[in-house]
Design an enzyme around this catalytic site. Structure first.
Site, PDB file in Angstrom:
ATOM      1  N   HIS A  60      -0.576 -45.161 -35.113  1.00 39.90           N
ATOM      2  CA  HIS A  60      -1.773 -45.977 -34.865  1.00 39.90           C
ATOM      3  C   HIS A  60      -3.084 -45.205 -35.006  1.00 39.90           C
ATOM      4  CE1 HIS A  60       0.948 -49.121 -33.990  1.00 39.90           C
ATOM      5  NE2 HIS A  60       1.100 -48.952 -32.695  1.00 39.90           N
ATOM      6  N   HIS A  81      -2.903 -55.423 -31.771  1.00 41.85           N
ATOM      7  CA  HIS A  81      -1.750 -55.047 -30.961  1.00 41.85           C
ATOM      8  C   HIS A  81      -1.661 -55.853 -29.665  1.00 41.85           C
ATOM      9  CE1 HIS A  81       1.398 -52.338 -29.592  1.00 41.85           C
ATOM     10  NE2 HIS A  81       1.296 -51.638 -30.704  1.00 41.85           N
ATOM     11  N   GLU A 116       2.879 -57.459 -35.141  1.00 45.97           N
ATOM     12  CA  GLU A 116       1.749 -56.796 -35.794  1.00 45.97           C
ATOM     13  C   GLU A 116       1.841 -56.999 -37.299  1.00 45.97           C
ATOM     14  OE1 GLU A 116       2.017 -52.635 -34.152  1.00 45.97           O
ATOM     15  OE2 GLU A 116       3.383 -53.686 -32.838  1.00 45.97           O
TER      16      GLU A 116
HETATM   17  C1  BGC Z   1       5.079 -49.269 -32.119  1.00 46.96           C
HETATM   18  C2  BGC Z   1       5.909 -48.723 -30.989  1.00 46.96           C
HETATM   19  C3  BGC Z   1       5.012 -48.098 -30.007  1.00 46.96           C
HETATM   20  C4  BGC Z   1       4.007 -49.109 -29.550  1.00 46.96           C
HETATM   21  C5  BGC Z   1       3.004 -48.484 -28.646  1.00 46.96           C
HETATM   22  C6  BGC Z   1       4.133 -50.268 -31.559  1.00 46.96           C
HETATM   23  O1  BGC Z   1       3.335 -50.769 -32.557  1.00 46.96           O
HETATM   24  O2  BGC Z   1       5.867 -49.828 -33.115  1.00 46.96           O
HETATM   25  O3  BGC Z   1       6.846 -47.789 -31.454  1.00 46.96           O
HETATM   26  O4  BGC Z   1       5.700 -47.563 -28.926  1.00 46.96           O
HETATM   27  O5  BGC Z   1       3.316 -49.645 -30.627  1.00 46.96           O
HETATM   28  O6  BGC Z   1       2.949 -49.104 -27.466  1.00 46.96           O
END
Ligand code: BGC
Length: 384
Positions: free
Chosen positions: A138, A212, A350
């Site tokens: 991210h 998210h 997402e």
């Molecule tokens: C990811 C997870 C990650 C989470 C964070 C998601 O987008 O795929 O692996 O733990 O984000 O909270």
């Protein structure tokens, strides 16, 4: 007199007339009270103010923070018209800064993972910030979710919304090129929440923006989402290694727990002894949407909570959908409504390009070059 004025203004707003026609003095009056309003939410350690914006339209109520473009609350009615906040979050800025697992946030510069945080572009090697074991997740430790965005409200015809602006400088978190980002959150008259992403760069870079939100259509803090029903229009997904980096294969969902082509309860196959579910501690995978990249948003997923009837439909221009079943929520966070969040108490959907695309030439490209404009759209429609 006062009443007449209000009626006139409401009528003018409905007809899409400009405020000036009536000689109104405030933007609020010009739109019959539909203009998003802001309040102070809190301050960052350095004193920077974080605002919370409130907007409502077509039966949907949204609260957004200037920090991370976070959807702090999203309220929709159930089949009896009873509103609940269906998005996990906190009621204070301190918890967001200290411990949010990306609750409701805008994600960038690169949503999802890049293996070892490394890639090369036009023959030049880049190392971006590594914040998830050996990998980058991210956008790195200080991604777009942890930045203060400039927010500007708008009312356009029957739409109400916010423009969110962020400029990510050349080299931030290791990414090349100054990236100018504009995200538009729109609530339509039908109560849809539409997200339009746009970005330009001054050097070749990689971009993958997403949102998210952690959904629980029965209400945040109400327990598990395993009884929610989900369908995803995808015959394939991208299997991962133990660090959740795609292997590069586009595997068939048929005959696996990942088959959501027909509506299925999320909990039905989540405990099947499957190596991919062990790696993700549940579902944490990218679906290869059948429709691929599209110029217009196409409906790709439907999520429904049978108890309340609340239904979310997602349409997107993006080729991928990361479905994350809230596996890492571990009972250590207290949410907006004062309840503890535990594993499986929400899910994320997402819309995105595939994880690790910069290292997977066979995946749709995430490269953005000077002169090009990155544009994607995702629409969330609600029903009960
Ligand atoms: C990811 C997870 C990650 C989470 C964070 C998601 O987008 O795929 O692996 O733990 O984000 O909270």
């Amino acid at each position: 007199m006062e009443l007449n004025r209000r009626t006139m203004i409401a009528g003018a707003a409905a007809a899409g007339l400009a405020a000036t026609t009536l000689g109104s003095t405030t933007a609020e009056a010009s739109t019959g009270g539909r203009t998003p309003s802001k309040k102070l939410f809190g301050k960052l350690a350095d004193g920077t103010k974080v605002h919370i914006w409130s907007l409502a339209n077509g039966g949907t109520r949204l609260k957004v923070l200037s920090w991370g473009g976070v959807v702090q609350s999203l309220e929709i009615p159930d089949r009896h018209g009873r509103y609940k906040n269906v998005s996990l979050g906190f009621d204070n800025i301190e918890d967001y800064v200290a411990k949010t697992p990306y609750f409701g946030a805008l994600i960038g510069r690169y949503g999802n993972r890049i293996g070892k945080g490394q890639f090369s572009l036009d023959g030049k090697a880049y190392q971006v910030n590594v914040n998830d074991g050996a990998n980058s997740l991210h956008g790195g430790a200080q991604g777009f979710d942890k930045r203060v965005w400039d927010v500007e409200p708008f009312v356009k015809g029957s739409d109400v919304g916010l423009y969110l602006y962020y400029t990510s400088i050349d080299g931030e978190m290791g990414y090349p090129g100054t990236l100018k980002v504009k995200v538009t959150y729109t609530l339509t008259r039908h109560g849809d929440w539409r997200v339009d992403y746009a970005a330009t760069t001054d050097k070749a870079t990689v971009v993958n923006l997403t949102s998210h939100v952690y959904w629980n259509l029965a209400g945040e803090g109400s327990g598990s989402i395993y009884d929610h029903e989900l369908s995803i229009a995808a015959a394939r997904y991208t299997p991962v290694d133990s660090g959740l980096i795609p292997t590069g294969e586009l595997a068939k969902v048929a005959g696996t727990p990942f088959d959501f082509r027909r509506t299925k309860e999320i909990g039905r196959d989540i405990r099947v002894a499957n190596q991919q579910l062990l790696y993700g501690k549940g579902i944490d995978h990218n679906w290869v949407l059948d429709k691929g990249v599209t110029a217009r948003p196409v409906q790709v997923a439907t999520l429904r909570d049978p108890s309340s009837g609340r239904t979310l439909k997602i349409s997107t221009t993006e080729p991928g959908l990361q479905f994350y079943s809230g596996n890492f929520l571990d009972g250590t966070l207290v949410g907006t409504g004062g309840h503890i969040y535990r594993q499986g108490d929400a899910l994320c959907l997402e819309t995105q390009h595939f994880p690790d695309s910069p290292n997977k030439p066979s995946f749709p490209s995430t490269t953005l070059r000077p002169g090009q404009t990155y544009r994607t759209t995702t629409i969330h429609s609600f029903d009960a």
